[in-house]
Scaffold this motif. Structure first.
Motif, short mmCIF file in Angstrom:
data_model
loop_
_atom_site.label_atom_id
_atom_site.label_comp_id
_atom_site.label_asym_id
_atom_site.label_seq_id
_atom_site.Cartn_x
_atom_site.Cartn_y
_atom_site.Cartn_z
N ALA A 169 0.80 -0.93 0.26
CA ALA A 169 0.14 -0.19 -0.33
C ALA A 169 0.86 1.29 -0.17
O ALA A 169 1.00 1.65 -1.19
N TYR A 170 1.55 1.70 1.27
CA TYR A 170 2.45 2.85 1.45
C TYR A 170 3.96 2.41 1.91
O TYR A 170 4.26 1.15 2.32
N ALA A 171 4.90 2.76 1.94
CA ALA A 171 6.37 3.23 2.08
C ALA A 171 6.54 4.12 2.78
O ALA A 171 6.42 5.29 1.87
N ALA A 172 7.53 4.16 3.85
CA ALA A 172 8.38 5.36 4.29
C ALA A 172 9.69 4.86 4.58
O ALA A 172 10.15 3.95 5.12
N LEU A 173 10.40 5.66 4.48
CA LEU A 173 11.73 5.82 4.61
C LEU A 173 12.33 6.77 5.76
O LEU A 173 12.02 7.35 5.74
N GLY A 174 13.26 6.27 6.61
CA GLY A 174 13.89 7.39 7.38
C GLY A 174 15.25 7.37 6.30
O GLY A 174 15.25 7.14 5.65
N PRO A 175 15.73 8.36 7.59
CA PRO A 175 17.01 8.52 7.15
C PRO A 175 18.57 7.22 6.64
O PRO A 175 18.27 6.56 6.77
N ARG A 176 19.13 7.65 5.59
CA ARG A 176 19.67 6.51 4.62
C ARG A 176 20.66 6.55 5.62
O ARG A 176 21.46 7.59 5.70
N VAL A 177 21.51 5.25 5.71
CA VAL A 177 22.89 4.88 6.42
C VAL A 177 23.86 4.11 5.74
O VAL A 177 23.16 3.71 4.97
N ALA A 178 24.78 4.33 6.08
CA ALA A 178 26.27 3.43 5.33
C ALA A 178 25.66 1.81 6.30
O ALA A 178 25.40 1.47 7.68
N PRO A 179 25.71 1.12 5.20
CA PRO A 179 25.59 -0.60 5.95
C PRO A 179 26.79 -0.38 6.71
O PRO A 179 27.38 -0.52 6.77
#
Length: 257
Positions: A161-171
């Motif tokens: 349905a929907y998605a939300a992403l938080g801040p991206r970080v290095a693996p």
């Protein structure tokens, strides 16, 4: 279900995701195998693109053994992500157009390189990943009463349905298998772990890369992949504030309006 029924079912599922009522499974010619189910899903994707949408990646469902057992599945299931269903940071989720939404806590992979070939491994996924992020997936079935078979689930884009992403970080260098998660909704706390996602979320993304070959597709640089839920899918409603803490990967919050 016959192949000539695919366009009609795809239209009905697509409309149900855009304001129309749910699809009554008792009055519908339903897919009875995965080949037909993925064909329905591909047709709904084509309808979305024709309406101006853009595919930005994929989602993986049934990544835990209990979830696969519930649908009699021998492997996970794949769906697609649409740009218009990715909530911008700070935007709340409008639950008014959803039927029985649930939230899943996920680790999103942002690929820096394409993944191709039938032998993609979790090691290949880690090498190809540019960033990861804590994420929410909002799942909701367009079937009245929910999907009761694996082909029904797949045809409905695995409930995406929907998605939300938080801040991206290095693996993290040591990998993701040991990441824990806590989902908070008011005074409720739901624990979770990355080991629920095929033992390691990178394994789920590797499965997806191999699975896509059957349709002539592949994971490309820039694709976002929701790798599977760390916490049990949890019902949500208007007024909820969702907070997920994934430790060193960070936190993500989302208000439900």
């Amino acid at each position: 279900m016959e192949k000539d029924s695919i366009p009609e079912l795809a239209q009905r599922l697509w409309r149900a995701g855009n304001g129309a009522p749910t699809v009554d499974p008792d009055a519908t010619d339903r897919p009875d195998d995965l080949e037909l189910a993925y064909a329905v899903q591909a047709t709904t994707r084509a309808l979305a693109i024709a309406a101006g949408e853009r595919v930005i990646g994929y989602k993986i469902g049934l990544t835990s053994q209990p979830a696969r057992d519930a649908f009699g599945a021998g492997e996970p299931a794949a769906g697609h992500l649409l740009a218009g269903r990715l909530l911008p940071e700070g935007r709340s989720l409008d639950a008014a157009g959803l039927f029985e939404p649930k939230v899943e806590v996920e680790i999103a992979f942002v690929l820096g390189e394409a993944l191709r070939g039938p032998d993609v491994t979790a090691h290949d996924v880690r090498n190809a990943t540019a960033a990861v992020a804590p994420a929410f997936e909002i799942v909701d079935s367009r079937w009245r009463g929910g999907a009761t078979t694996l082909p029904m689930l797949v045809a409905d884009n695995t409930n995406a349905a929907y998605a939300a992403l938080g801040p991206r970080v290095a693996p993290p260098r040591e990998g993701l298998a040991e990441i824990g998660a806590t989902l908070s909704i008011g005074d409720r706390e739901i624990p979770g772990s990355a080991t629920a996602v095929m033992g390691d979320p990178a394994e789920a993304v590797a499965w997806l890369a191999r699975h896509l070959l059957s349709s002539g597709a592949r994971l490309e640089a820039g694709d976002i992949v929701l790798s599977g839920t760390l916490c049990a899918p949890t019902a949500i409603s208007a007024g909820d504030r969702l907070v997920a803490d994934l430790g060193e990967l960070g936190r993500i919050a989302l208000d439900v309006g």
